[in-house]
Design an enzyme around this catalytic site. Structure first.
Site, PDB file in Angstrom:
ATOM      1  N   SER A  57      82.961  18.918 -12.738  1.00  0.00           N
ATOM      2  CA  SER A  57      82.236  19.921 -11.938  1.00  0.00           C
ATOM      3  C   SER A  57      81.693  21.064 -12.789  1.00  0.00           C
ATOM      4  CB  SER A  57      83.180  20.538 -10.901  1.00  0.00           C
ATOM      5  OG  SER A  57      83.674  19.563 -10.042  1.00  0.00           O
ATOM      6  N   HIS A 102      77.546  18.611  -9.377  1.00  0.00           N
ATOM      7  CA  HIS A 102      77.390  17.294 -10.009  1.00  0.00           C
ATOM      8  C   HIS A 102      75.944  16.874  -9.835  1.00  0.00           C
ATOM      9  CE1 HIS A 102      81.619  16.363 -10.842  1.00  0.00           C
ATOM     10  NE2 HIS A 102      81.837  17.193  -9.835  1.00  0.00           N
ATOM     11  N   HIS A 152      84.554  11.012  -6.622  1.00  0.00           N
ATOM     12  CA  HIS A 152      85.924  11.436  -6.303  1.00  0.00           C
ATOM     13  C   HIS A 152      86.454  10.658  -5.106  1.00  0.00           C
ATOM     14  CE1 HIS A 152      83.743  14.876  -8.077  1.00  0.00           C
ATOM     15  NE2 HIS A 152      84.887  15.154  -8.672  1.00  0.00           N
ATOM     16  N   TYR A 186      88.001  11.998  -2.735  1.00  0.00           N
ATOM     17  CA  TYR A 186      87.793  12.795  -1.518  1.00  0.00           C
ATOM     18  C   TYR A 186      86.388  12.648  -0.944  1.00  0.00           C
ATOM     19  CZ  TYR A 186      85.738  16.319  -4.658  1.00  0.00           C
ATOM     20  OH  TYR A 186      84.965  16.960  -5.585  1.00  0.00           O
ATOM     21  N   GLU A 187      85.476  12.015  -1.700  1.00  0.00           N
ATOM     22  CA  GLU A 187      84.155  11.704  -1.130  1.00  0.00           C
ATOM     23  C   GLU A 187      84.196  10.386  -0.364  1.00  0.00           C
ATOM     24  OE1 GLU A 187      80.764  12.665  -4.065  1.00  0.00           O
ATOM     25  OE2 GLU A 187      82.546  12.446  -5.323  1.00  0.00           O
ATOM     26  N   ALA A 223      87.181  20.043 -14.446  1.00  0.00           N
ATOM     27  CA  ALA A 223      87.636  21.396 -14.124  1.00  0.00           C
ATOM     28  C   ALA A 223      89.041  21.243 -13.545  1.00  0.00           C
ATOM     29  CB  ALA A 223      86.707  22.013 -13.092  1.00  0.00           C
ATOM     30  N   MET A 231      91.283  16.855  -9.362  1.00  0.00           N
ATOM     31  CA  MET A 231      91.067  15.827  -8.341  1.00  0.00           C
ATOM     32  C   MET A 231      90.306  14.634  -8.921  1.00  0.00           C
ATOM     33  SD  MET A 231      89.976  18.322  -5.203  1.00  0.00           S
ATOM     34  CE  MET A 231      90.805  19.903  -4.928  1.00  0.00           C
ATOM     35  N   SER A 232      90.365  14.483 -10.230  1.00  0.00           N
ATOM     36  CA  SER A 232      89.557  13.414 -10.845  1.00  0.00           C
ATOM     37  C   SER A 232      90.226  12.896 -12.107  1.00  0.00           C
ATOM     38  CB  SER A 232      88.174  13.972 -11.204  1.00  0.00           C
ATOM     39  OG  SER A 232      88.290  14.914 -12.246  1.00  0.00           O
ATOM     40  N   ASN A 288      90.753  28.044 -12.863  1.00  0.00           N
ATOM     41  CA  ASN A 288      91.485  28.942 -11.938  1.00  0.00           C
ATOM     42  C   ASN A 288      92.972  28.727 -12.140  1.00  0.00           C
ATOM     43  OD1 ASN A 288      90.646  26.245 -10.522  1.00  0.00           O
ATOM     44  ND2 ASN A 288      92.520  26.912  -9.471  1.00  0.00           N
ATOM     45  N   HIS A 299      85.610  26.342  -4.362  1.00  0.00           N
ATOM     46  CA  HIS A 299      84.791  25.507  -5.253  1.00  0.00           C
ATOM     47  C   HIS A 299      83.736  26.377  -5.942  1.00  0.00           C
ATOM     48  CE1 HIS A 299      83.236  21.830  -6.897  1.00  0.00           C
ATOM     49  NE2 HIS A 299      82.056  21.975  -6.327  1.00  0.00           N
TER      50      HIS A 299
END
Ligand code: HPA
Length: 275
Positions: A31, A61, A83, A85-86, A113, A206-207, A230, A242
């Protein structure tokens, strides 16, 4: 690899349009991390022009594959990843890695990230991933033949000392650490982050892990770098978003790109036959 007619067609198309039969190395940008130019691009393929390739849906992206050619290195730069989550499976998330393998790549650089679980890490810090904990609830090799892959030495840790020295020269502190991967899309709760710390994680994202596993499965050497964007939930009181992840990633991406260039340079020097 099991035949994948869609990806094979795409690989053929990329070969014939570029006139390049064999690529050496692929980079997947997380990201907000795709820099203005990692290496000069000789051609660009928007994912939308690659039939059968997944399409990106997340801000930050771009959804573009850039081809780059240096004297001794032909490189694929995937600006945009997929991802869980998509709604993609872990195997689908690794489509860029599978395409890279079909195009001949033997080396893979993954970036992401990530949130800092370890309180020593701060937003803006790079992190060299030494190992991972897959908590995504999916494994890309489920249902694949010959899938008992040994992940003992998944990430190229031998590159760390030289890369840490290169980072120091740029005024950056590069640490090594363990990445925990979760499915998202929501951020973790503070209790989950305490659990991740207890499990030995330094950062959370998440990746990346599905791509790393598939890379190893297909015989690629894998190196991975996080940018800490973060502190993870509860590590500081700051709210997570995000937008903030992207802001930090974009702020740091040119320094981060310089680290990736160094990593590729060291890797080439350390490989017996270059690339
Ligand atoms: N958690 C999970 N994924 C992330 C984070 C986080 O705090 N920051 C960037 N990606």
């Amino acid at each position: 690899m099991p035949p994948d007619p869609d990806l094979q067609r795409l690989a053929e198309r990329i070969r014939s349009r570029s006139g390049v039969d064999l690529f050496h190395l692929a980079v997947v940008f997380g990201s907000g991390l795709a820099p203005a130019e990692l290496f000069p691009a000789t051609d660009a393929f928007p994912y939308a022009d690659l039939p059968g390739f997944p399409q990106v849906s997340v801000p930050g992206h771009e959804g573009r594959l850039l081809l780059g050619t240096l004297p001794n290195l032909r490189i694929l730069q995937f600006c945009g990843r997929f991802h869980l989550y998509e709604g993609f499976s872990a195997w689908e998330c690794a489509a860029p890695v599978r395409l890279a393998a079909l195009l001949g790549c033997r080396k893979l650089v993954l970036t992401n990230a990530a949130g800092a679980v370890n309180p020593q890490l701060q937003p803006g810090d790079p992190l060299f991933i030494s190992d991972h904990i897959n908590l995504q609830g999916d494994n890309p090799l489920i249902g694949r033949p010959d899938s008992f892959v040994d992940l003992s030495c998944l990430y190229q840790r031998a590159l760390f000392p030289s890369l840490a020295a290169a980072a120091r020269q740029r005024g950056l502190v590069l640490r090594e650490g363990v990445l925990a991967a979760v499915s998202g899309p929501c951020y973790e709760t503070p209790a989950e982050v305490r659990m991740l710390a207890g499990l030995g994680a330094d950062a959370v994202s998440m990746s990346t892990v599905a791509e790393a596993i598939v890379g190893k499965y297909l015989g690629l050497e894998v190196a991975a770098l996080s940018l800490i964007t973060n502190r993870a939930a509860g590590v500081s009181g700051a709210p997570l978003s995000h937008g903030e992840v992207l802001r930090q990633a974009r702020r740091c991406r040119e320094d981060f790109a310089a680290l990736i260039r160094s990593l590729i340079g060291f890797w080439s020097e350390n490989s017996k036959n270059g690339f």
